[in-house]
Design a protein around this motif. Structure first.
Motif, short mmCIF file in Angstrom:
data_model
loop_
_atom_site.label_atom_id
_atom_site.label_comp_id
_atom_site.label_asym_id
_atom_site.label_seq_id
_atom_site.Cartn_x
_atom_site.Cartn_y
_atom_site.Cartn_z
N ASP A 67 0.71 -1.24 0.07
CA ASP A 67 0.06 -0.22 -0.15
C ASP A 67 0.81 1.31 0.12
OD1 ASP A 67 -2.48 -1.31 -0.10
OD2 ASP A 67 -2.48 -1.72 2.11
N LEU A 68 2.19 1.06 -0.08
CA LEU A 68 3.06 2.26 -0.12
C LEU A 68 3.72 2.42 -1.54
CD1 LEU A 68 4.85 1.80 3.27
CD2 LEU A 68 2.76 2.87 2.72
N LEU A 69 3.89 3.74 -1.73
CA LEU A 69 5.12 4.16 -2.71
C LEU A 69 6.54 4.37 -2.11
CD1 LEU A 69 2.97 6.79 -4.82
CD2 LEU A 69 3.39 4.43 -5.27
N LEU A 70 7.38 3.59 -2.75
CA LEU A 70 8.54 3.90 -2.10
C LEU A 70 9.72 4.31 -3.26
CD1 LEU A 70 8.82 0.40 -0.49
CD2 LEU A 70 8.35 2.58 0.57
N GLN A 71 10.00 5.58 -2.81
CA GLN A 71 11.08 6.34 -4.02
C GLN A 71 12.51 6.48 -3.42
OE1 GLN A 71 9.44 9.88 -5.30
NE2 GLN A 71 11.37 10.61 -6.29
N PRO A 72 13.35 5.95 -4.04
CA PRO A 72 14.87 6.45 -3.38
C PRO A 72 15.08 8.05 -3.36
CG PRO A 72 14.99 4.50 -4.88
CD PRO A 72 13.54 5.12 -4.89
N VAL A 73 15.55 8.74 -2.50
CA VAL A 73 15.76 10.06 -2.32
C VAL A 73 17.07 10.45 -2.31
CG1 VAL A 73 13.23 10.81 -1.77
CG2 VAL A 73 14.87 10.06 -0.07
N VAL A 74 17.73 9.66 -1.42
CA VAL A 74 19.30 10.17 -0.93
C VAL A 74 19.90 8.83 -0.44
CG1 VAL A 74 18.68 10.88 1.49
CG2 VAL A 74 20.53 11.88 0.18
N THR A 75 21.34 9.01 -0.54
CA THR A 75 22.10 8.08 0.20
C THR A 75 22.88 8.79 1.26
OG1 THR A 75 23.93 8.27 -1.49
CG2 THR A 75 22.65 6.59 -1.73
N GLU A 76 23.33 8.04 2.35
CA GLU A 76 24.06 8.78 3.33
C GLU A 76 25.31 7.67 3.67
OE1 GLU A 76 22.29 9.15 7.02
OE2 GLU A 76 21.41 7.23 7.32
N GLU A 77 26.46 8.10 3.97
CA GLU A 77 27.45 7.44 4.43
C GLU A 77 27.54 7.29 5.79
OE1 GLU A 77 32.47 7.88 4.22
OE2 GLU A 77 31.38 9.09 3.19
N LEU A 78 27.75 6.04 6.28
CA LEU A 78 27.74 5.77 7.76
C LEU A 78 29.31 5.56 7.84
CD1 LEU A 78 24.66 3.48 8.24
CD2 LEU A 78 24.83 5.77 8.69
N ILE A 79 29.97 6.06 9.01
CA ILE A 79 31.22 5.89 9.47
C ILE A 79 31.28 5.44 10.70
CG2 ILE A 79 32.11 7.56 7.82
CD1 ILE A 79 31.93 9.64 10.31
N LEU A 80 32.43 4.70 11.18
CA LEU A 80 32.81 4.27 12.56
C LEU A 80 33.73 5.52 12.89
CD1 LEU A 80 32.75 2.10 14.85
CD2 LEU A 80 34.95 1.37 13.62
N CYS A 81 33.68 6.11 14.11
CA CYS A 81 34.54 6.98 14.35
C CYS A 81 34.72 7.15 16.03
CB CYS A 81 34.06 8.46 13.95
SG CYS A 81 32.28 8.82 14.58
N CYS A 82 35.60 7.91 16.34
CA CYS A 82 35.88 8.13 17.97
C CYS A 82 36.60 9.50 17.96
CB CYS A 82 36.97 6.91 18.57
SG CYS A 82 38.58 7.01 17.75
N SER A 83 36.92 9.69 19.31
CA SER A 83 37.49 11.10 19.75
C SER A 83 39.19 11.00 19.26
CB SER A 83 37.26 11.64 21.07
OG SER A 83 37.99 10.52 21.96
N LYS A 84 39.73 11.97 19.15
CA LYS A 84 41.10 12.03 18.75
C LYS A 84 41.78 11.45 20.18
CE LYS A 84 42.07 15.78 15.80
NZ LYS A 84 42.63 17.30 15.64
N SER A 85 41.56 11.70 21.26
CA SER A 85 42.14 11.21 22.38
C SER A 85 41.94 9.61 22.62
CB SER A 85 41.56 11.88 23.97
OG SER A 85 40.39 11.69 23.96
N PHE A 86 40.78 9.28 22.02
CA PHE A 86 40.56 7.83 22.37
C PHE A 86 41.27 7.00 21.08
CE2 PHE A 86 38.22 3.75 21.42
CZ PHE A 86 37.77 3.31 22.42
N TYR A 87 41.45 7.59 19.97
CA TYR A 87 42.14 7.16 19.03
C TYR A 87 43.57 6.91 19.33
CZ TYR A 87 43.73 6.13 14.23
OH TYR A 87 44.50 5.78 12.89
N LYS A 88 43.97 7.89 20.00
CA LYS A 88 45.42 8.02 20.35
C LYS A 88 45.91 6.80 21.29
CE LYS A 88 49.32 11.01 21.77
NZ LYS A 88 49.59 12.29 22.05
N GLU A 89 44.83 6.78 22.27
CA GLU A 89 45.21 5.80 23.32
C GLU A 89 44.90 4.29 23.14
OE1 GLU A 89 43.79 5.36 28.19
OE2 GLU A 89 43.33 7.06 27.01
N HIS A 90 43.90 4.23 22.35
CA HIS A 90 43.22 2.82 22.19
C HIS A 90 43.63 2.35 20.60
CE1 HIS A 90 41.55 2.87 26.08
NE2 HIS A 90 41.10 3.91 25.73
N VAL A 91 43.23 2.99 19.48
CA VAL A 91 43.29 2.57 18.33
C VAL A 91 44.69 2.46 17.73
CG1 VAL A 91 42.62 2.85 15.94
CG2 VAL A 91 41.23 3.38 17.84
N ASP A 92 45.47 3.59 17.99
CA ASP A 92 47.05 3.77 17.48
C ASP A 92 47.10 3.38 16.02
OD1 ASP A 92 49.34 4.44 18.05
OD2 ASP A 92 50.15 2.68 18.81
#
Length: 310
Positions: free
Chosen positions: A167-192
């Motif tokens: 019962d619905l009309l479905l129309q693609p309208v946009v795409t969005e990029e999903l990212i994995l991220c963290c803070s700079k300090s978390f990155y420096k301490e844990h991701v490195d």
């Protein structure tokens, strides 16, 4: 030709009855239509009976607690919607700005808190008399609210749906990029700089509410397998995820648009292309929009599609 056809039809049908029928069509309920029109349920039922008598055809079938429109009334409401849409093109400048009304739309939480809110803000400035209510939630809830008439239209993540969308009309309208991220300090301490599955999956993640769906999607896309998570923190709003990320509490998956120009955020990349989610506009077939609703749905669709092309 179309306008002449509508004129001939309207000469023989009470306009108030036609308005009542479109309300019942949109809501699939006599009681809900009566509430919207501020009349009694018996008055709505009487309008249906009188119009069926005038047109010599049945307009609705009762299935359980819902009223299902016949093919004839579906075509009728589509024609009325098209006719009203043509009238909107006549309105210009201050007349458009003066249009008032309420619009209730739905959207996935992550998408709704990012790109969609920016476009709603822009439309709000052009149409200050239109009140917009945005309901953010999961796909299942949005679908039920849309089909039951509690939403005028909705944006949904594309994919398999938990209920029928016939019962619905479905129309693609946009795409969005999903990212994995963290803070700079978390990155420096844990991701490195170690972006391997083994290392990243062992770090703390911040899921949305009680679901880790977005996180699982990111890992499946980039590594072909999903991690076993045991988060100590879960949040119930996308903005809370960003706040938790900025406060060094872990990794989170958010739309790329929500972290633009935020220098304190580090995006985790791999050799794979970015994870992209497609958003579709979902509308009930044959729904007759008010002027305010048409302005907002068409404005959002055009703005999002324009951003997509850019």
């Amino acid at each position: 030709m179309f306008l002449n056809g509508c004129e001939a039809m309207l000469n023989n049908i009470d306009l108030n009855r036609l308005r009542t029928i479109t309300a019942v069509f949109n809501k699939r309920s006599v009681a809900a239509a009566a509430s919207e029109l501020n009349v009694t349920s018996s008055a709505v039922s009487q309008s249906i009976r009188l119009l069926e008598k005038e047109l010599k055809t049945q307009l609705f079938l009762r299935i359980g607690k819902r009223l299902e429109p016949t093919p004839f009334v579906t075509e009728l409401c589509l024609a009325v919607n098209q006719f009203l849409g043509q009238l909107d093109h006549v309105l210009e400048g201050d007349q458009i700005k003066a249009i008032s009304g309420k619009v209730k739309l739905g959207a996935p939480s992550l998408f709704g808190s990012g790109a969609l809110m920016k476009q709603i803000g822009r439309l709000r400035k052009r149409h200050p008399s239109i009140q917009i209510q945005a309901v953010l939630g999961d796909t299942k809830r949005l679908l039920f609210d849309l089909l039951e008439g509690r939403l005028d239209f909705a944006f949904l993540d594309s994919g398999k749906y938990p209920v029928s969308t016939k019962d619905l009309l479905l129309q693609p309208v946009v795409t969005e990029e999903l990212i994995l991220c963290c803070s700079k300090s978390f990155y420096k301490e844990h991701v490195d700089s170690d972006h391997s599955y083994k290392h990243l999956s062992g770090l703390e993640h911040i899921p949305y509410h009680d679901s880790s769906e977005a996180i699982y999607k990111w890992y499946m896309h980039h590594f072909g397998k999903a991690p076993k998570l045991n988060p100590y923190l879960m949040v119930d709003h996308p903005i809370a995820i960003l706040n938790a990320i900025c406060d060094d509490l872990g990794l989170g998956v958010v739309p790329a648009s929500t972290v633009e120009n935020r220098k304190e955020i580090v995006v985790i990349s791999t050799r794979k292309r970015p994870l992209v989610s497609q958003i579709v506009l979902a509308e009930v077939k044959g729904k007759v929009y008010s002027r305010a609703q048409r302005i907002i749905v068409n404005g959002l669709r055009s703005a999002l599609e324009a951003d997509w092309i850019r």
